[in-house]
Scaffold this active site. Structure first.
Site, PDB file in Angstrom:
ATOM      1  N   LYS A  37       0.890  -1.166   0.000  1.00  0.00           N
ATOM      2  CA  LYS A  37       0.000   0.000   0.000  1.00  0.00           C
ATOM      3  C   LYS A  37       0.923   1.209   0.000  1.00  0.00           C
ATOM      4  CE  LYS A  37      -3.875   2.387   0.502  1.00  0.00           C
ATOM      5  NZ  LYS A  37      -5.011   2.380  -0.427  1.00  0.00           N
ATOM      6  N   GLY A 112      -7.086   6.095  -3.800  1.00  0.00           N
ATOM      7  CA  GLY A 112      -7.997   6.744  -4.738  1.00  0.00           C
ATOM      8  C   GLY A 112      -7.652   6.377  -6.168  1.00  0.00           C
ATOM      9  N   GLY A 170     -15.308  -3.798  -9.217  1.00  0.00           N
ATOM     10  CA  GLY A 170     -15.009  -3.975  -7.789  1.00  0.00           C
ATOM     11  C   GLY A 170     -16.155  -4.551  -6.986  1.00  0.00           C
TER      12      GLY A 170
HETATM   13  N1  LIG Z   1     -17.000  -6.566  -3.508  1.00  0.00           N
HETATM   14  C1  LIG Z   1     -17.147  -5.985  -2.327  1.00  0.00           C
HETATM   15  N2  LIG Z   1     -17.617  -6.652  -1.263  1.00  0.00           N
HETATM   16  C2  LIG Z   1     -17.777  -6.063  -0.083  1.00  0.00           C
HETATM   17  N3  LIG Z   1     -17.491  -4.830   0.192  1.00  0.00           N
HETATM   18  C3  LIG Z   1     -17.015  -4.101  -0.800  1.00  0.00           C
HETATM   19  C4  LIG Z   1     -16.799  -4.632  -2.112  1.00  0.00           C
HETATM   20  N4  LIG Z   1     -16.271  -3.650  -2.882  1.00  0.00           N
HETATM   21  C5  LIG Z   1     -16.181  -2.587  -2.063  1.00  0.00           C
HETATM   22  N5  LIG Z   1     -16.628  -2.853  -0.840  1.00  0.00           N
HETATM   23  C6  LIG Z   1     -16.709  -1.955   0.315  1.00  0.00           C
HETATM   24  O1  LIG Z   1     -16.677  -0.648  -0.170  1.00  0.00           O
HETATM   25  C7  LIG Z   1     -15.746   0.098   0.563  1.00  0.00           C
HETATM   26  C8  LIG Z   1     -14.643   0.541  -0.359  1.00  0.00           C
HETATM   27  O2  LIG Z   1     -13.958  -0.593  -0.857  1.00  0.00           O
HETATM   28  P1  LIG Z   1     -12.384  -0.610  -0.883  1.00  0.00           P
HETATM   29  O3  LIG Z   1     -11.874  -0.338   0.501  1.00  0.00           O
HETATM   30  O4  LIG Z   1     -11.948  -1.875  -1.523  1.00  0.00           O
HETATM   31  O5  LIG Z   1     -12.135   0.661  -1.824  1.00  0.00           O
HETATM   32  P2  LIG Z   1     -10.784   1.231  -2.363  1.00  0.00           P
HETATM   33  O6  LIG Z   1     -11.004   1.477  -3.799  1.00  0.00           O
HETATM   34  O7  LIG Z   1      -9.712   0.309  -1.977  1.00  0.00           O
HETATM   35  O8  LIG Z   1     -10.633   2.633  -1.609  1.00  0.00           O
HETATM   36  P3  LIG Z   1      -9.301   3.452  -1.206  1.00  0.00           P
HETATM   37  O9  LIG Z   1      -9.125   4.487  -2.254  1.00  0.00           O
HETATM   38  O10 LIG Z   1      -9.667   4.042   0.114  1.00  0.00           O
HETATM   39  O11 LIG Z   1      -8.166   2.510  -1.109  1.00  0.00           O
HETATM   40  C9  LIG Z   1     -15.233  -0.759   1.707  1.00  0.00           C
HETATM   41  O12 LIG Z   1     -15.976  -0.465   2.861  1.00  0.00           O
HETATM   42  C10 LIG Z   1     -15.508  -2.149   1.225  1.00  0.00           C
HETATM   43  O13 LIG Z   1     -15.804  -3.019   2.320  1.00  0.00           O
HETATM   44  C1  LIG Z   2      -9.277   8.377   2.321  1.00  0.00           C
HETATM   45  C2  LIG Z   2      -9.601   7.563   1.080  1.00  0.00           C
HETATM   46  N1  LIG Z   2     -10.224   6.321   1.484  1.00  0.00           N
HETATM   47  C3  LIG Z   2      -8.380   7.285   0.224  1.00  0.00           C
HETATM   48  N2  LIG Z   2      -7.414   6.538   1.004  1.00  0.00           N
HETATM   49  C4  LIG Z   2      -7.775   8.557  -0.362  1.00  0.00           C
HETATM   50  C5  LIG Z   2      -8.597   9.053  -1.487  1.00  0.00           C
HETATM   51  C6  LIG Z   2      -8.090  10.363  -2.072  1.00  0.00           C
HETATM   52  C7  LIG Z   2      -8.961  10.864  -3.184  1.00  0.00           C
HETATM   53  C8  LIG Z   2      -8.600  12.233  -3.620  1.00  0.00           C
HETATM   54  C9  LIG Z   2      -9.436  12.719  -4.776  1.00  0.00           C
HETATM   55  O1  LIG Z   2      -9.443  12.100  -5.849  1.00  0.00           O
HETATM   56  O2  LIG Z   2     -10.145  13.716  -4.625  1.00  0.00           O
HETATM   57 MG   LIG Z   3      -8.192   0.531  -0.696  1.00  0.00          MG
END
Ligand SMILES: Nc1ncnc2c1ncn2[C@@H]1O[C@H](COP(=O)(O)OP(=O)(O)OP(=O)(O)O)[C@@H](O)[C@H]1O
Ligand SMILES: C[C@H](N)[C@H](N)CCCCCC(=O)O
Ligand SMILES: [Mg+2]
Length: 241
Positions: A37, A112, A170
């Site tokens: 990460k 993001g 996703g």
């Molecule tokens: N297929 C899925 N099953 C269950 N929950 C999901 C799924 N996809 C997304 N979510 C939920 O939606 C939210 C966002 O998902 P995730 O944390 O994977 O996003 P991200 O794209 O990794 O965001 P970030 O930019 O914060 O890293 C989380 O609370 C996650 O539990």
């Molecule tokens: C806090 C959040 N879950 C991510 N880790 C960071 C996302 C930044 C997005 C910024 C943007 O595109 O405006």
């Molecule tokens: Mg994430």
């Protein structure tokens, strides 16, 4: 020894869940996996971050996180406001390259979307992918609005000469609406790259054992040192009608 950069059309689109699904699939194929990460924001020091969530769901993977900033913001903004050093793209690339010497597959999750800034110089995950010459997987939402953000992301990757491995949805809804069903055909078209998988909604809440059993059915990466889009399959893809 493959590095795959996992980005998305934005935040909260399921990058972490998809990263866990790819990691679990690779583990099931007997591959060693590391998850990096690049910068974690919006999580306190004592809370599990995205890398820990991948390990919880996928099992034995090496986890790494280059920096953590508690405010839920873009890493560059969060670092600036915290008065802390930012993470630079070359640091992401160096950390991924080092992990790649010790693991079969290294998954790099950004924060993001693709152009979210990591440092005051405007460095992004796209810069890190360029330094690594690594393919990029784009995680996209299933429904209305995803065609525009997916195409923007794909165009930016292409303009930088980066390899777009494909798109993964996703969170595929249990009851997909017309837009989601049509997007199965339109997403690969606008991305100019294959749809490589779809993780069912709610999968992140499965028991880890059930997640690991199911994950290979959502996507099927080939993990023998190259990233072959042909080897990913959307299984049991819903029919568009
Ligand atoms: N297929 C899925 N099953 C269950 N929950 C999901 C799924 N996809 C997304 N979510 C939920 O939606 C939210 C966002 O998902 P995730 O944390 O994977 O996003 P991200 O794209 O990794 O965001 P970030 O930019 O914060 O890293 C989380 O609370 C996650 O539990
Ligand atoms: C806090 C959040 N879950 C991510 N880790 C960071 C996302 C930044 C997005 C910024 C943007 O595109 O405006
Ligand atoms: Mg994430």
């Amino acid at each position: 020894m493959t590095v795959l950069v996992i980005t998305g059309t934005g935040t909260e689109v399921g990058k972490t869940v998809v990263t866990a699904a790819v990691a679990a699939t690779a583990r099931a194929a007997g591959r060693s996996v590391a998850v990096l990460k690049a910068a974690q924001t919006g999580v306190r020091p004592d809370e599990p971050g995205d890398a820990a969530e991948v390990a919880r769901l996928a099992g034995a993977v090496t986890t790494a996180e280059l920096a953590r900033y508690p405010e839920p913001l873009a890493p560059a903004t969060a670092a600036r406001r915290a008065g802390r050093a930012p993470v630079h793209p070359h640091e992401v690339a160096e950390a991924a390259a080092k992990l790649a010497t010790e693991h079969d597959l290294v998954l790099v999750e950004g924060a993001g979307g693709l152009l979210v800034r990591f440092d005051a110089g405007g460095g992004t995950l796209a810069d890190a992918a360029g330094l690594l010459s690594a393919p990029v997987l784009v995680v996209a939402p299933a429904g209305l609005g995803t065609l525009n953000t997916t195409e923007l992301t794909a165009r930016e990757l292409r303009s930088r000469g980066l390899d777009l491995a494909g798109v993964v949805i996703g969170s595929w809804p249990t009851a997909p609406d017309l837009a989601a069903r049509c997007n199965l055909a339109d997403l690969p078209d606008v991305a100019g790259a294959p749809l490589l998988g779809a993780v069912p909604a709610g999968s992140g809440h499965l028991e880890p054992a059930a997640f690991r059993t199911a994950a290979p059915h959502w996507l099927a990466p080939r993990l023998d040192g190259t990233w072959d889009a042909e080897a990913f399959q959307v299984r049991e893809a819903p029919r568009v009608s």
